[in-house]
Design a protein around this motif. Structure first.
Motif, PDB file in Angstrom:
ATOM      1  N   PRO A 285       0.422  -1.107  -0.010  1.00 25.07           N
ATOM      2  CA  PRO A 285       0.031   0.075  -0.022  1.00 25.07           C
ATOM      3  C   PRO A 285       0.824   1.277  -0.084  1.00 25.07           C
ATOM      4  N   THR A 286       0.689   2.503  -0.752  1.00 22.24           N
ATOM      5  CA  THR A 286       1.846   2.898  -1.460  1.00 22.24           C
ATOM      6  C   THR A 286       0.691   4.705  -1.375  1.00 22.24           C
ATOM      7  N   LEU A 287       1.053   5.568  -1.112  1.00 24.35           N
ATOM      8  CA  LEU A 287       0.148   7.545  -1.399  1.00 24.35           C
ATOM      9  C   LEU A 287       1.451   8.028  -2.760  1.00 24.35           C
TER      10      LEU A 287
ATOM     11  N   TRP B  81      -5.043  -2.024  -1.223  1.00 27.22           N
ATOM     12  CA  TRP B  81      -5.726  -3.958  -1.301  1.00 27.22           C
ATOM     13  C   TRP B  81      -7.413  -3.449  -1.349  1.00 27.22           C
ATOM     14  N   LYS B  82      -7.645  -3.799  -2.506  1.00 26.63           N
ATOM     15  CA  LYS B  82      -9.082  -4.327  -3.009  1.00 26.63           C
ATOM     16  C   LYS B  82      -9.903  -4.775  -2.384  1.00 26.63           C
ATOM     17  N   VAL B  83     -11.045  -3.717  -2.205  1.00 28.95           N
ATOM     18  CA  VAL B  83     -11.896  -3.969  -1.234  1.00 28.95           C
ATOM     19  C   VAL B  83     -13.150  -5.626  -1.755  1.00 28.95           C
TER      20      VAL B  83
ATOM     21  N   HIS C 266     -16.950   3.554 -12.713  1.00 28.92           N
ATOM     22  CA  HIS C 266     -15.689   4.591 -12.853  1.00 28.92           C
ATOM     23  C   HIS C 266     -14.593   4.671 -11.416  1.00 28.92           C
ATOM     24  N   GLU C 267     -15.293   4.077 -10.151  1.00 24.78           N
ATOM     25  CA  GLU C 267     -14.693   4.352  -8.951  1.00 24.78           C
ATOM     26  C   GLU C 267     -14.316   2.783  -8.626  1.00 24.78           C
TER      27      GLU C 267
ATOM     28  N   ILE D 266      -6.472   1.143   2.845  1.00 23.73           N
ATOM     29  CA  ILE D 266      -4.642   0.600   2.947  1.00 23.73           C
ATOM     30  C   ILE D 266      -4.269   1.743   4.523  1.00 23.73           C
ATOM     31  N   PRO D 267      -3.353   0.720   5.395  1.00 22.70           N
ATOM     32  CA  PRO D 267      -2.702   1.121   6.665  1.00 22.70           C
ATOM     33  C   PRO D 267      -2.807   2.505   7.525  1.00 22.70           C
TER      34      PRO D 267
END
Length: 79
Positions: free
Chosen positions: A18-20, A36-38, A53-54, A59-60
């Protein structure tokens, strides 16, 4: 538009990070989050309909701290 790496989850394994990122959009401040895809049915039910489209990602909290650091730096907080 370009994306600037801000940080990744320090506890993640290679390939599952997970990255920002911050973007350089001229019209508004935006961020791109990799996570991670929910797929949890209860979470999806709690959130409700999501436009095609969303997507929802998880993410932690550690990753969100990169946003807080960048925000503080840009707004002179902590000086």
């Amino acid at each position: 538009m370009h994306a600037e790496f801000l940080g990744k989850d320090p506890e993640s394994t290679e390939g599952a990070s997970p990255t920002l990122f911050a973007t350089d959009r001229a019209d508004r401040v935006t961020y791109v989050a990799q996570g991670w895809k929910v797929t949890d049915p209860q979470v999806l039910a709690d959130v409700g309909p999501v436009p095609d489209h969303e997507t929802l990602i998880e993410i932690p909290e550690e990753v969100l701290k990169f946003y807080a650091r960048r925000y503080q730096q840009e707004n002179g907080a902590g000086n």
